[in-house]
Design a protein around this motif. Structure first.
Motif, PDB file in Angstrom:
ATOM      1  N   THR A   1      35.697 -37.281   5.704  1.00 28.52           N
ATOM      2  CA  THR A   1      34.242 -37.446   5.706  1.00 28.52           C
ATOM      3  C   THR A   1      33.603 -36.484   4.718  1.00 28.52           C
ATOM      4  N   PRO A   2      32.745 -36.984   3.828  1.00 19.58           N
ATOM      5  CA  PRO A   2      32.082 -36.078   2.884  1.00 19.58           C
ATOM      6  C   PRO A   2      31.261 -35.023   3.616  1.00 19.58           C
ATOM      7  N   ARG A   3      31.234 -33.822   3.075  1.00 21.01           N
ATOM      8  CA  ARG A   3      30.441 -32.750   3.648  1.00 21.01           C
ATOM      9  C   ARG A   3      28.993 -32.848   3.177  1.00 21.01           C
ATOM     10  N   ARG A   4      28.108 -32.371   4.024  1.00 24.30           N
ATOM     11  CA  ARG A   4      26.675 -32.327   3.715  1.00 24.30           C
ATOM     12  C   ARG A   4      26.242 -30.861   3.790  1.00 24.30           C
ATOM     13  N   ILE A   5      25.995 -30.269   2.618  1.00 27.34           N
ATOM     14  CA  ILE A   5      25.780 -28.829   2.524  1.00 27.34           C
ATOM     15  C   ILE A   5      24.374 -28.547   2.018  1.00 27.34           C
ATOM     16  N   GLY A   6      23.637 -27.735   2.764  1.00 25.87           N
ATOM     17  CA  GLY A   6      22.322 -27.304   2.342  1.00 25.87           C
ATOM     18  C   GLY A   6      22.379 -25.943   1.673  1.00 25.87           C
ATOM     19  N   LEU A   7      21.495 -25.719   0.697  1.00 24.78           N
ATOM     20  CA  LEU A   7      21.379 -24.422   0.028  1.00 24.78           C
ATOM     21  C   LEU A   7      19.949 -23.930   0.166  1.00 24.78           C
ATOM     22  N   LEU A   8      19.792 -22.711   0.685  1.00 34.51           N
ATOM     23  CA  LEU A   8      18.473 -22.092   0.793  1.00 34.51           C
ATOM     24  C   LEU A   8      18.532 -20.743   0.100  1.00 34.51           C
TER      25      LEU A   8
ATOM     26  N   ALA B   1      18.807 -28.254   9.039  1.00 32.64           N
ATOM     27  CA  ALA B   1      20.182 -28.647   9.329  1.00 32.64           C
ATOM     28  C   ALA B   1      20.243 -29.674  10.451  1.00 32.64           C
ATOM     29  N   GLU B   2      19.447 -29.453  11.502  1.00 32.37           N
ATOM     30  CA  GLU B   2      19.476 -30.358  12.645  1.00 32.37           C
ATOM     31  C   GLU B   2      18.789 -31.679  12.352  1.00 32.37           C
ATOM     32  N   ILE B   3      17.654 -31.637  11.676  1.00 32.06           N
ATOM     33  CA  ILE B   3      16.905 -32.858  11.392  1.00 32.06           C
ATOM     34  C   ILE B   3      17.663 -33.779  10.438  1.00 32.06           C
ATOM     35  N   VAL B   4      18.276 -33.193   9.420  1.00 28.20           N
ATOM     36  CA  VAL B   4      18.928 -33.990   8.379  1.00 28.20           C
ATOM     37  C   VAL B   4      20.412 -34.200   8.685  1.00 28.20           C
ATOM     38  N   GLY B   5      20.930 -33.494   9.670  1.00 26.95           N
ATOM     39  CA  GLY B   5      22.332 -33.645  10.016  1.00 26.95           C
ATOM     40  C   GLY B   5      23.280 -33.006   9.021  1.00 26.95           C
ATOM     41  N   LEU B   6      22.968 -31.785   8.606  1.00 30.42           N
ATOM     42  CA  LEU B   6      23.824 -31.079   7.651  1.00 30.42           C
ATOM     43  C   LEU B   6      24.991 -30.418   8.383  1.00 30.42           C
TER      44      LEU B   6
ATOM     45  N   GLU C   1      26.352 -27.618   7.239  1.00 31.47           N
ATOM     46  CA  GLU C   1      26.020 -26.197   7.159  1.00 31.47           C
ATOM     47  C   GLU C   1      24.891 -25.998   6.159  1.00 31.47           C
ATOM     48  N   VAL C   2      24.174 -24.894   6.340  1.00 32.96           N
ATOM     49  CA  VAL C   2      23.202 -24.437   5.349  1.00 32.96           C
ATOM     50  C   VAL C   2      23.656 -23.071   4.873  1.00 32.96           C
ATOM     51  N   ARG C   3      23.826 -22.944   3.576  1.00 34.34           N
ATOM     52  CA  ARG C   3      24.224 -21.665   2.992  1.00 34.34           C
ATOM     53  C   ARG C   3      22.985 -20.911   2.502  1.00 34.34           C
ATOM     54  N   LEU C   4      22.799 -19.703   3.009  1.00 28.80           N
ATOM     55  CA  LEU C   4      21.745 -18.844   2.513  1.00 28.80           C
ATOM     56  C   LEU C   4      22.278 -18.130   1.269  1.00 28.80           C
ATOM     57  N   VAL C   5      21.533 -18.230   0.174  1.00 28.77           N
ATOM     58  CA  VAL C   5      22.001 -17.722  -1.125  1.00 28.77           C
ATOM     59  C   VAL C   5      21.076 -16.603  -1.591  1.00 28.77           C
ATOM     60  N   PRO C   6      21.433 -15.335  -1.351  1.00 30.05           N
ATOM     61  CA  PRO C   6      20.581 -14.240  -1.823  1.00 30.05           C
ATOM     62  C   PRO C   6      20.534 -14.191  -3.350  1.00 30.05           C
TER      63      PRO C   6
ATOM     64  N   ALA D   1      22.516 -11.559  10.047  1.00 31.85           N
ATOM     65  CA  ALA D   1      21.565 -12.511  10.630  1.00 31.85           C
ATOM     66  C   ALA D   1      22.229 -13.816  11.058  1.00 31.85           C
ATOM     67  N   VAL D   2      23.266 -14.244  10.333  1.00 35.04           N
ATOM     68  CA  VAL D   2      23.862 -15.554  10.609  1.00 35.04           C
ATOM     69  C   VAL D   2      25.156 -15.469  11.400  1.00 35.04           C
ATOM     70  N   GLN D   3      25.573 -14.271  11.784  1.00 38.54           N
ATOM     71  CA  GLN D   3      26.915 -14.111  12.349  1.00 38.54           C
ATOM     72  C   GLN D   3      27.129 -14.895  13.645  1.00 38.54           C
ATOM     73  N   GLU D   4      26.063 -15.211  14.364  1.00 38.54           N
ATOM     74  CA  GLU D   4      26.212 -15.972  15.608  1.00 38.54           C
ATOM     75  C   GLU D   4      25.581 -17.358  15.509  1.00 38.54           C
ATOM     76  N   LEU D   5      25.402 -17.838  14.286  1.00 39.55           N
ATOM     77  CA  LEU D   5      24.771 -19.139  14.058  1.00 39.55           C
ATOM     78  C   LEU D   5      25.751 -20.033  13.298  1.00 39.55           C
ATOM     79  N   PRO D   6      26.485 -20.883  13.998  1.00 37.85           N
ATOM     80  CA  PRO D   6      27.552 -21.673  13.365  1.00 37.85           C
ATOM     81  C   PRO D   6      27.071 -22.579  12.230  1.00 37.85           C
ATOM     82  N   LEU D   7      25.828 -23.042  12.284  1.00 36.80           N
ATOM     83  CA  LEU D   7      25.335 -23.940  11.234  1.00 36.80           C
ATOM     84  C   LEU D   7      24.959 -23.210   9.949  1.00 36.80           C
TER      85      LEU D   7
END
Length: 219
Positions: free
Chosen positions: A6-13, A32-37, A39-44, A68-74
């Protein structure tokens, strides 16, 4: 590609995350939840071309985002812009990420309304949609119109339902969100004046800020 094919759906913020706060995290989770991603990657950003130099170091900002994201699987962290040691151009990030992914994987660039309106000032902005879809986080209280340079693009590329986005890129969709009214600028001001920022940033981030004396008036 995943084991199921299955293709992955990856968000970048992207952002300076100076510091990362609940507005960033809540926005990323909602998209992530609305669009069904997957994962969302936070990019500093290392050195954002359109903003002032961050107040805290790249290492401090990266550590805070990881906490900040250590306990957030998405949510995950992507440090590639900090590793480039040059201005952070989103197109470079997209091209780099695309080279690592399978052809069928989807990439969604997540931006706020203000950032989207400033898109024509971005480096090679007209090539962004060659590598991704764009998801615009739009708040109900946003009342400004898109600049003229974007109107034709919106007319040709926007879709009303983000769940209908298909293929590797090329389209724009809006994700409506409730405004939180939290900003990194305000958080830095609170810290500089000795006010509490609890519940505006994750507890682990606040503990790091306090332990390292970040954003205090003496800095």
């Amino acid at each position: 590609m995943t084991a199921t094919g299955t293709p992955r759906r990856i968000g970048l913020l992207g952002g300076t995350f100076d510091p990362v706060h609940i507005g960033h995290l809540r926005g990323a989770l909602e998209v992530a939840e609305i669009v069904g991603l997957d994962e969302v990657r936070l990019v500093p950003n290392y050195r954002p071309p359109h903003r002032e130099t961050p107040n805290s170091s790249a290492q401090d900002r990266l550590t805070m985002v990881r906490l900040a994201v250590q306990e957030l699987p998405l949510l995950a962290v992507d440090a590639r812009e900090l590793e480039r040691d040059k201005p952070s151009y989103t197109l470079d990030t997209l091209e780099s990420l695309r080279a690592e992914l399978d052809e069928d994987d989807q990439v969604f660039l997540i931006v706020g309304w203000d950032a989207f309106c400033g898109l024509p000032s971005w480096h090679r902005w007209d090539e962004l949609l060659d590598h991704c879809h764009i998801l615009v986080m739009q708040r109900p209280d946003a009342d400004s119109d898109a600049p003229e340079a974007l109107r034709d693009l919106l007319a040709a590329r926007s879709v009303s339902d983000p769940l209908t986005l298909t293929g590797g890129g090329g389209q724009i969709a809006f994700v409506w969100q409730a405004p939180l009214g939290v900003s990194a600028t305000r958080i830095r001001q609170f810290l500089a004046s000795g006010r509490s920022v609890r519940f505006l940033v994750p507890d682990a981030v606040l503990a790091y800020i306090n332990a390292h004396g970040l954003y205090r008036a003496s800095n």
